[in-house]
Structure formats: structure tokens, C-alpha cells
Design a protein around this motif. Structure first.
Motif: not given
Length: 218
Positions: A113-115, A127-129
Motif C-alpha cells: 500500500l501507498l498513499t 506493487f512498485v512503491l
């Protein structure tokens, strides 16, 4: 922007209390900590500090989520409890009501998860950051009339909005979720149907394992 109208304060629901910590039952619709602006100062920590001035936050619940919140009494206990959370010695369980029938009936969701910065406070799968995020779930019941499932959730990590995003990504958003559910799913409930129902952790002074429950209000 979601309007903030905190629930009427009718007194603290204290689930556990001693000289080291306080465990309270947070109502849905109440911020855990103050937000920006004078209209967002009424929150769980402010209500607790009105009666226990030494209370300090060690973790948070989303505004819409109800249930168990643990607070430290004083800086020493704040650090001790924070370490328990950081080292994953705190175990939590939630319950939610979600859209449609969940299959398989138990499993593990591993989605980083990412903001979503342009759309804060929303979070997104990346899936990258994204940061490692893991949730275990088990279906407790299925209601054919409403086509909804009641699920038990165990977050193995503590990312912002983790349970809400993971369930949406699974195709089963939580009823009443204004950020992640479709309008038709959102209006099926007057609140976010997510509740912190159980927590267990070793007491920072005695080492005794505390196991605390909160009744589910939906």
C-alpha cells in the motif's frame, strides 16, 4: 471532503484502566486525534485527557471505525507501548460487514500500500512503491437477503486504511465506506461497518498478557 460532526459525548467507555494504560471504546465518527481547524478539536484523545491528563496516543483508529483504542499514561509508558506495537507483540482483530459473498471463506491478502498523494487521505495498491501489507480474513456469516458477508480481520501490518483498501481490492468493500466503496455500497449503512473487537498484548510493566474485547455495535 467528509463533514466532521462528532458523536455526542455521553461519557467514556473504559474497557481497562490502571496506572500504566487506558483502553477505551471509541465511537464511530470520532477522530482519534485533533484534525486541522477549530471544528476538528473534539476527538478521542481530547475526551480521555479531560479525565486523565497523562493519557497519550500510541495508535489510532480511522474516524469511521469504532472499537478498541489503547492509550499510555505518561511518556515512559508511551515508549514501552509503542515498542510493543513496533515489534508486533500487539495482536488485533476487527469485524466488518462487506458487500457480496466472499470466496474463499478464509485467506490472506498481501497487497503493498501507498498513499495516493493527489487524493489524500486515500491509499492505493502499488506493487512498485507500496509498503508490505498483510491481512488475514475469515468469513463468519453470509446474509443472502442483503448479499453481504460478515468477516473477521487480523491485520499483520498496520498501514493506513489497510483493511478498507484490502477488502476493496478483493472486490468486497466495507458497507458505509465513503472513501473506497461505490455509492450503492456506501449507502447500505449509515456508518462504516468496521469495528476493532479484540486486542491482546503483554502488559509493559508486569508482562501479563492482557486480552480485551469490545462488543460489536452492528
Amino acid at each position: 471532503m467528509i463533514d466532521y460532526t462528532p458523536p455526542t459525548h455521553t461519557g467514556l467507555r473504559i474497557l481497562y484502566l490502571d496506572k500504566s494504560l487506558i483502553v477505551v471504546d471509541k465511537p464511530a465518527g470520532l477522530l482519534s486525534v485533533p484534525g486541522r481547524g477549530d471544528d476538528k478539536q473534539d476527538c478521542m484523545i481530547a475526551r480521555v485527557q479531560a479525565e486523565f491528563p497523562d493519557a497519550l496516543i500510541v495508535h489510532r483508529l480511522d474516524m469511521g471505525t469504532s472499537g478498541i483504542m489503547v492509550m499510555a499514561r505518561g511518556k515512559v509508558m508511551e515508549r514501552a507501548l509503542s515498542i510493543l506495537f513496533q515489534t508486533r507483540q500487539v495482536h488485533k482483530r476487527y469485524e466488518a460487514v462487506v458487500a457480496r459473498q466472499v470466496s474463499p471463506t478464509r485467506g490472506e491478502i498481501n497487497l503493498p500500500l501507498l498513499t495516493d498523494w493527489p487524493n489524500r487521505p486515500r491509499q492505493m495498491v502499488s506493487f512498485v512503491l507500496g509498503k508490505l501489507s498483510c491481512t488475514r480474513y475469515q468469513v463468519l456469516a453470509y446474509d443472502t437477503a442483503s448479499d453481504t458477508s460478515r468477516v473477521a480481520l487480523e491485520p499483520l501490518t498496520g498501514r493506513t486504511h489497510q483493511l478498507r483498501v484490502h477488502l476493496q481490492a478483493l472486490g468486497h468493500p466495507i458497507l458505509g465506506d465513503e472513501l473506497y466503496a461505490s455509492p450503492t455500497v456506501c449507502i447500505q449503512a449509515q456508518r462504516l461497518l468496521l469495528h476493532a473487537v479484540w486486542i491482546s498484548f503483554p502488559h509493559p510493566l508486569t508482562g501479563e498478557v492482557l486480552s480485551i474485547n469490545s462488543p460489536i455495535p452492528f
